[in-house]
Design an enzyme around this catalytic site. Sequence first.
Site, PDB file in Angstrom:
ATOM      1  N   PRO A 121      38.859  43.062  40.248  1.00 36.76           N
ATOM      2  CA  PRO A 121      38.516  42.444  38.963  1.00 36.76           C
ATOM      3  C   PRO A 121      38.060  43.470  37.939  1.00 36.76           C
ATOM      4  O   PRO A 121      37.614  44.559  38.293  1.00 36.76           O
ATOM      5  CB  PRO A 121      37.366  41.511  39.340  1.00 36.76           C
ATOM      6  CG  PRO A 121      36.674  42.240  40.450  1.00 36.76           C
ATOM      7  CD  PRO A 121      37.755  42.953  41.226  1.00 36.76           C
ATOM      8  N   ASP A 122      38.171  43.116  36.693  1.00 33.36           N
ATOM      9  CA  ASP A 122      37.667  43.946  35.612  1.00 33.36           C
ATOM     10  C   ASP A 122      36.194  43.632  35.391  1.00 33.36           C
ATOM     11  O   ASP A 122      35.844  42.530  34.960  1.00 33.36           O
ATOM     12  CB  ASP A 122      38.457  43.685  34.327  1.00 33.36           C
ATOM     13  CG  ASP A 122      38.073  44.643  33.214  1.00 33.36           C
ATOM     14  OD1 ASP A 122      37.192  45.488  33.431  1.00 33.36           O
ATOM     15  OD2 ASP A 122      38.660  44.550  32.128  1.00 33.36           O
ATOM     16  N   VAL A 123      35.326  44.562  35.674  1.00 33.09           N
ATOM     17  CA  VAL A 123      33.887  44.520  35.408  1.00 33.09           C
ATOM     18  C   VAL A 123      33.219  43.282  35.996  1.00 33.09           C
ATOM     19  O   VAL A 123      32.436  43.366  36.932  1.00 33.09           O
ATOM     20  CB  VAL A 123      33.582  44.614  33.892  1.00 33.09           C
ATOM     21  CG1 VAL A 123      32.079  44.727  33.667  1.00 33.09           C
ATOM     22  CG2 VAL A 123      34.303  45.797  33.283  1.00 33.09           C
ATOM     23  N   THR A 124      33.490  42.124  35.440  1.00 32.85           N
ATOM     24  CA  THR A 124      32.823  40.906  35.886  1.00 32.85           C
ATOM     25  C   THR A 124      33.660  40.184  36.923  1.00 32.85           C
ATOM     26  O   THR A 124      34.881  40.174  36.865  1.00 32.85           O
ATOM     27  CB  THR A 124      32.587  39.955  34.697  1.00 32.85           C
ATOM     28  OG1 THR A 124      33.840  39.717  34.050  1.00 32.85           O
ATOM     29  CG2 THR A 124      31.625  40.566  33.706  1.00 32.85           C
TER      30      THR A 124
END
Length: 670
Positions: A151-154
């Site tokens: 996932p991207d960051v969150t």
Amino acid sequence: MHSNILPVLTSVATLLGLVQGQSQQPYRDWAKAYEAAETLVLPWTLEQQANISVRDGTAPGFVPFEPSDGVRSVQGSGKDYDNPAMRTSSNLDDRTLHELYLWPWIDGVANGLGSVMCVMNRVNGIIGCENDHIMNGILKNETGFRGFIVPDVTAPVDKAAGLLGGLGWNSGYSVSEIMAAVKNGSIPESVMTEHALRIVATQLNLLQPPEEYAFPVETADLNVRDPSSKDFIRRAGSESIVLLKNKNNTLPLRSPMSLGIFGKDAANLATGPTPQSDFSNFAGDTYDGHLITGGGSYSPAPYVVSPLDALTARAADGQGFGYKYILSDNWTVTPSESTGEGFFQTSGVSVSQYARESEHCLVFINAFGKEGSDRRTLADETGDKLVNDVADYCGSTIVIINNAGVRLVDAWIEHENVTVFTDLIPCSNQVHTNMFCFPGCPERRRSRQESGHAIVDVLFGDVNPSAKLVYTIAKSKDDYNGQICECCECDYTEGLYIDYRHFDQAGIEPRFEFGFGLCFKSDGRANIAAYTTFTHSDLTINPSTDITTLQPYATGPITEGGPSDLFEQILTISASISNTGGVAGAEVAQLYLSFPDAAKAPVRQLRGFEKVYLEPGETKFVSFPIQRRDLSIWDEQTSKWKIVGGKYGVVLGRSSRDFTVEETLELLTI
């Protein structure tokens, strides 16, 4: 893990995507990126690989990615999201998704891409990191992706939806929560088994042999820098400079006596701080020092050689010139009233004074862009005013722009004293340099810590610029299509028509078209400076199969990248490139194809490019293998790649608008 934040396309000129991508067209983006990453990583020891994150295969958001301040992205469905990007949905049709945004990912998968990052935002209404159709249906099943998704960051809002939708790592669950979910049946064991196999297989594939696979509990800083990399970075930077104007053959500089240096971009920020990662706040339209990178998540340069540093070193090395500088974009233009009398009379330092006293004036300006926020403007009024102020008093004004994407130049490009222009744009968190010399112009990309040396090498003719624009520079911001979507349903109504495709389709004349770039020639003698010339000829088309009985659809078994026959070579297009000038130089030959009217495709699409180095009088042949994929469109009715029978145009040229040789080709399907 080897990972490289690529490939990103964006349909809006001010979006952050141009800071994090390579170009405004999808052709072979990933293939070349993967080759470069593999070349970089292969010589490393396992210890180096275990301690260093190289960023190769994890890209910033699979398919449409444009979230930031004003967002065109993918997220939100009646839920309360903390991240503004997650409230936004990138809505696009299936053909646009496949022919533009999926296209470069196919290259990545076909070249062994190990991991992919899903986007924060929604795609067609469904959160990117929970999107079963995007992650499982398209990426894994349609393109045959064998790696894993992060996932991207969150983490996703719904942890279970993320795991079930294809997210294989860092879903937000703890180990105990995953075990409980498997035990109660909410997450099938087969799903977790597949995720685990993909992760382990990718790690072993990248770090073989498995018995030597390093798995350190603790890591320490490790110096993996090769001393020779300094020279490579410098050379790569100078060869990435795009020369856009060179009036009166101003460049290369020939034994100048005096230089005036203007603008905050000419030197490093004296008081600091060095650039910091900041994802949340808009950091301004310009940077208060020499710009070598876009903002966001990146590894900081260990040092930075600014243009002023490089010019100082050259002047101190006995090059015979002196310089004066004003490292400000808004210094006093005309002198104030004189003070003192006679010998002691003075009127203070001014732009006009230094400009008049200089044989050549170098004006350095920049345009900043960063992860987490979009750019607010395509031109900086203060920087534009500085260029005009200097050019009003200096007959040879050379403009160098370090910028994070498109930067408009019509406020000064026609000024009679602007002789050179170059442009640098941060790509993949790197900066491109555009040079305009009044009377000339270059653009540079990606020289990082050796930026100053790279620029000065081109200014003095040590390197002949040969790079080309990776986007279109318009005459007006209104010439671009696509607008930033503040929230929340963001429709990609421009479809396939972004950048040069839009300008061609709408019949708009750009200031500098996609693929444009000049070069000059210098044999090392101070009195030699002129354009080198290249000619293209002998364009030939050689079919690799019977092009009168082609199957319309790609229906082969799924391999890495998609149906196996999608990568079948249909044609080889070749031509000869000759250097008709008097000195050595490099030419980037560009191949564009036009499709039959029934395909309803853009006017022309880039399908190949080749950079060749030629001695005076030398001729080399270039060839472009054309796959079924290069000749196909995405058929939304059948959800398959399709060749449309009919006449195809084949053009070879110097840019997306400067064509030298043309042919036609007819494909027949059964």
